[in-house]
Design an enzyme around this catalytic site. Structure first.
Site, PDB file in Angstrom:
ATOM      1  N   ARG A  76     -70.796  26.333  50.596  1.00 29.44           N
ATOM      2  CA  ARG A  76     -69.423  25.855  50.802  1.00 29.44           C
ATOM      3  C   ARG A  76     -68.463  26.850  50.155  1.00 29.44           C
ATOM      4  NH1 ARG A  76     -68.816  20.488  48.120  1.00 29.44           N
ATOM      5  NH2 ARG A  76     -69.957  19.712  49.932  1.00 29.44           N
ATOM      6  N   ARG A 146     -62.355  21.332  42.143  1.00 24.17           N
ATOM      7  CA  ARG A 146     -62.829  21.662  43.492  1.00 24.17           C
ATOM      8  C   ARG A 146     -61.707  22.369  44.263  1.00 24.17           C
ATOM      9  NH1 ARG A 146     -67.422  18.556  45.305  1.00 24.17           N
ATOM     10  NH2 ARG A 146     -68.775  18.313  43.502  1.00 24.17           N
ATOM     11  N   LYS A 211     -66.927  16.116  39.270  1.00 23.59           N
ATOM     12  CA  LYS A 211     -66.024  16.888  40.115  1.00 23.59           C
ATOM     13  C   LYS A 211     -64.589  16.421  39.915  1.00 23.59           C
ATOM     14  CE  LYS A 211     -67.194  13.795  43.944  1.00 23.59           C
ATOM     15  NZ  LYS A 211     -67.849  13.698  45.247  1.00 23.59           N
ATOM     16  N   LYS A 213     -60.616  16.712  41.809  1.00 27.12           N
ATOM     17  CA  LYS A 213     -59.946  17.071  43.047  1.00 27.12           C
ATOM     18  C   LYS A 213     -58.431  16.993  42.893  1.00 27.12           C
ATOM     19  CE  LYS A 213     -63.830  15.477  45.874  1.00 27.12           C
ATOM     20  NZ  LYS A 213     -64.266  14.593  46.981  1.00 27.12           N
ATOM     21  N   CYS A 436     -68.729  11.967  58.058  1.00 21.60           N
ATOM     22  CA  CYS A 436     -69.362  12.906  57.136  1.00 21.60           C
ATOM     23  C   CYS A 436     -70.535  13.590  57.843  1.00 21.60           C
ATOM     24  CB  CYS A 436     -69.836  12.194  55.881  1.00 21.60           C
ATOM     25  SG  CYS A 436     -71.294  11.153  56.118  1.00 21.60           S
ATOM     26  N   CYS A 442     -77.993  16.143  54.649  1.00 24.57           N
ATOM     27  CA  CYS A 442     -77.594  15.534  53.388  1.00 24.57           C
ATOM     28  C   CYS A 442     -78.741  14.729  52.789  1.00 24.57           C
ATOM     29  CB  CYS A 442     -76.379  14.632  53.604  1.00 24.57           C
ATOM     30  SG  CYS A 442     -75.859  13.795  52.085  1.00 24.57           S
ATOM     31  N   CYS A 481     -73.626   7.059  53.814  1.00 20.46           N
ATOM     32  CA  CYS A 481     -73.919   6.313  52.589  1.00 20.46           C
ATOM     33  C   CYS A 481     -72.598   5.866  51.995  1.00 20.46           C
ATOM     34  CB  CYS A 481     -74.722   7.155  51.603  1.00 20.46           C
ATOM     35  SG  CYS A 481     -73.776   8.463  50.799  1.00 20.46           S
ATOM     36  N   CYS A 485     -67.652  10.472  51.450  1.00 22.80           N
ATOM     37  CA  CYS A 485     -67.261  11.853  51.725  1.00 22.80           C
ATOM     38  C   CYS A 485     -66.282  11.998  52.885  1.00 22.80           C
ATOM     39  CB  CYS A 485     -68.503  12.705  51.997  1.00 22.80           C
ATOM     40  SG  CYS A 485     -69.511  12.986  50.532  1.00 22.80           S
TER      41      CYS A 485
END
Length: 564
Positions: A76, A146, A211, A213, A436, A442, A481, A485
């Protein structure tokens, strides 16, 4: 700054501290013949923008054959504000063809690109090639700042360049500074620090608990769901310039389906900061907020390590006091915010005199060629012929900017000849759907998402047509899930994977991204998803007030008794 005690912190905190500022033994592992990395290196690699994955479609067969899983890497990039030159875009396009299993590129909700299916032996070449094109992967994943995102709409108003300036400044200030990245991927040479230098002045040895953001939007245009971020900056515009920002804190989409103590949260208004404040800049305020999460965030249980849990545990008043203490002055109260748009910037629009941009819909964020639509080839052709600037959006689409008006018909011809529809040819259902990645790559996915959502499109199109909802902006999102995301928890309709072929349904939310939805049904089979939602949409049509949108209707009525 927080220090770690091995008896009180999670395993990953220990791995981070022992990684020597993200070095681990990655450099040595790149020289061995193994197809995968050790678990310790897998965790460190995330900071370098790399996830180790395997093809889950092949797992059962390989297990029966007594073979190892088919391991590969996802890379990424970190692309602040989602902006690339056409030349940089073409580098990604070439790498996808040369080194990935899938020959595709995936636009993420953080305005960047992922390349899936890169073998371990090709990892260094791929990352170095991106760096040669002035694109980094450092900080695209991992427990640090991020990719900093920003409203992607081009234009000649001064505030857009000011937002771009602030995005780059924040991205630089909140990025990891370790020299490990260049030592491992670029030149292989260690960098000697002076005695008074610190390799990570902001993050120290252990970086952040989770993380982090950051997002920037102009007031009124919530095209990227600013409330879903740890820090959301809402720019107030006066006379075409940014006067200042209302600062939002504590947003986050992630939750665990079986842990009721975890939850999605929208960010709370904290303060207003003038852009050219004499006592401190918006950058100073953001750094202060990050250091609070660094020093007080939960390092013992990663489920509760995001800043949203710290704010709810300590209180917003405590959090504000901490920010003021670190800045050395009082904060102004946040301003009242008004939102008028949550849609992506699709279609042709004026950028400046004689120049336009095209917001192009990318189905489920996947840039690929199929038998019916050669999107990847069309974009490659456009890059070579017209050299637009590329801007990825937070809704997984792409904006081609800087196109002279006289080139519009030629650009459209390239798209039509490749089977790529223009946005006005697509239904609202298509334009308002997002998924996602999920299976097969994944490792957290419990159910299909990107590969399953296209099956629902024609079903919802038919239903909306029958009910007279075809002109409504009703957002529909699917994830494999509960981690969130694709930002499902503020969508009007969300399908969240719970088991193979089964989904929880959440309803309500807001097309403006300003409200969370609620659980409606549990573990519904895929084949029943549309029929489960239909009675609520029928009640909406019958009982809505004039001009009322679906999210507002749900909050007002509980969908006519359907809730629960």
């Amino acid at each position: 700054m927080t220090t770690t005690n091995d008896d009180k912190v999670s395993k990953i905190e220990i791995i981070k501290r022992q990684s020597r500022h993200l070095r681990g033994t990655i450099k040595e592992a790149l020289q061995d013949s193994e197809a995968k990395f050790s678990e310790e290196n897998v965790q460190v690699l995330k900071f370098h923008g790399v996830y180790q994955q395997d093809d889950r479609d092949l797992r059962a067969q390989l297990k029966r054959e007594g073979k190892e899983r088919h391991y590969s890497m996802m890379i990424r990039a970190r692309i602040p504000g989602g902006l690339l030159s056409s030349e940089q875009y073409l580098v990604f396009d070439r790498l996808a063809d040369e080194y990935t299993d899938y020959k595709t590129m995936r636009i993420t909700t953080r305005q960047t690109l992922q390349l899936h299916g890169i073998l371990k032996g090709d990892l260094k070449t791929t990352i170095k090639t991106l760096n040669d094109a002035l694109v980094t992967t450092l900080g695209a994943c991992g427990d640090s700042g991020r990719n900093t995102i920003c409203c992607a709409e081009p234009g000649d108003e001064p505030f857009r360049e000011e937002m771009r300036h602030d995005v780059l400044a924040l991205a630089d200030r909140l990025s990891a500074k370790t020299n490990a990245y260049h030592e491992i991927w670029i030149d292989g040479e260690p960098v000697q620090l002076a005695e008074d230098e610190t390799e990570e002045p902001l993050y120290g040895e252990v970086y952040l608990p989770r993380k982090f953001k950051v997002a920037i939007v102009p007031e009124g245009d919530n095209c990227l769901d600013v409330y879903d971020n740890d820090i959301g900056l809402v720019a107030h515009i006066r006379d075409g310039h940014i006067e200042g920002y209302t600062v939002l804190v504590g947003g986050g989409m992630g939750r665990m389906a079986l842990d009721q103590d975890t939850y999605p949260r929208l960010a709370s208004p904290l303060c207003y900061v003038a852009r050219n404040e004499a006592v401190g800049t918006i950058l100073d305020a953001c750094v202060a907020i990050v250091t609070i999460e660094r020093d007080f965030g939960d390092r013992s249980n990663r489920r509760f390590a995001r800043m949203k849990y710290l704010i709810d545990k300590r209180g917003l008043a405590w959090f504000r006091d901490e920010v003021e203490a670190r800045l050395g002055h009082k904060l102004e109260p946040p301003r009242q915010l008004t939102w008028t748009n949550g849609n992506d910037h699709l279609g042709w629009h004026r950028e400046r005199d004689g120049v336009s941009y095209l917001g192009l819909f990318v189905p489920y964020g996947r840039i690929k060629d199929t038998e019916t639509m050669q999107l990847k080839s069309a974009l490659r052709d456009i890059m070579h012929r017209f050299r637009p600037t590329v801007r990825f959006t937070s809704q997984q689409n792409v904006i081609l900017s800087g196109l002279p008006d006289e080139q519009r018909s030629a650009v459209e011809e390239v798209l039509r000849s490749s089977g790529v529809p223009l946005p006005q040819e697509l239904s609202n259902v298509q334009q308002n759907m997002m998924a996602c990645v999920s299976l097969p790559t994944c490792g957290l996915a419990l159910a299909e998402s990107e590969r399953a959502l296209p099956e629902l499109v024609p079903q919802f199109e038919r239903l909306f047509d029958v009910l007279g909802l075809s002109d409504e902006n009703i957002t529909i999102r699917m994830t494999g899930c509960s981690n969130g995301c694709a930002r499902p928890y503020n969508a009007n309709i969300a399908f969240i994977g719970r088991a193979p072929g089964k989904y929880d349904i959440f309803l309500g939310g807001s097309a403006l991204g300003t409200a969370l939805n609620e659980r409606f049904r549990d573990t519904v089979p895929f084949k029943d998803l549309v029929s489960a939602v239909r009675p609520v949409l029928e009640s909406f049509i019958q009982d809505r007030e004039p001009g009322e949108d679906f999210g507002t209707y749900w909050l007002r009525t509980g969908a006519g008794g359907h809730r629960g």
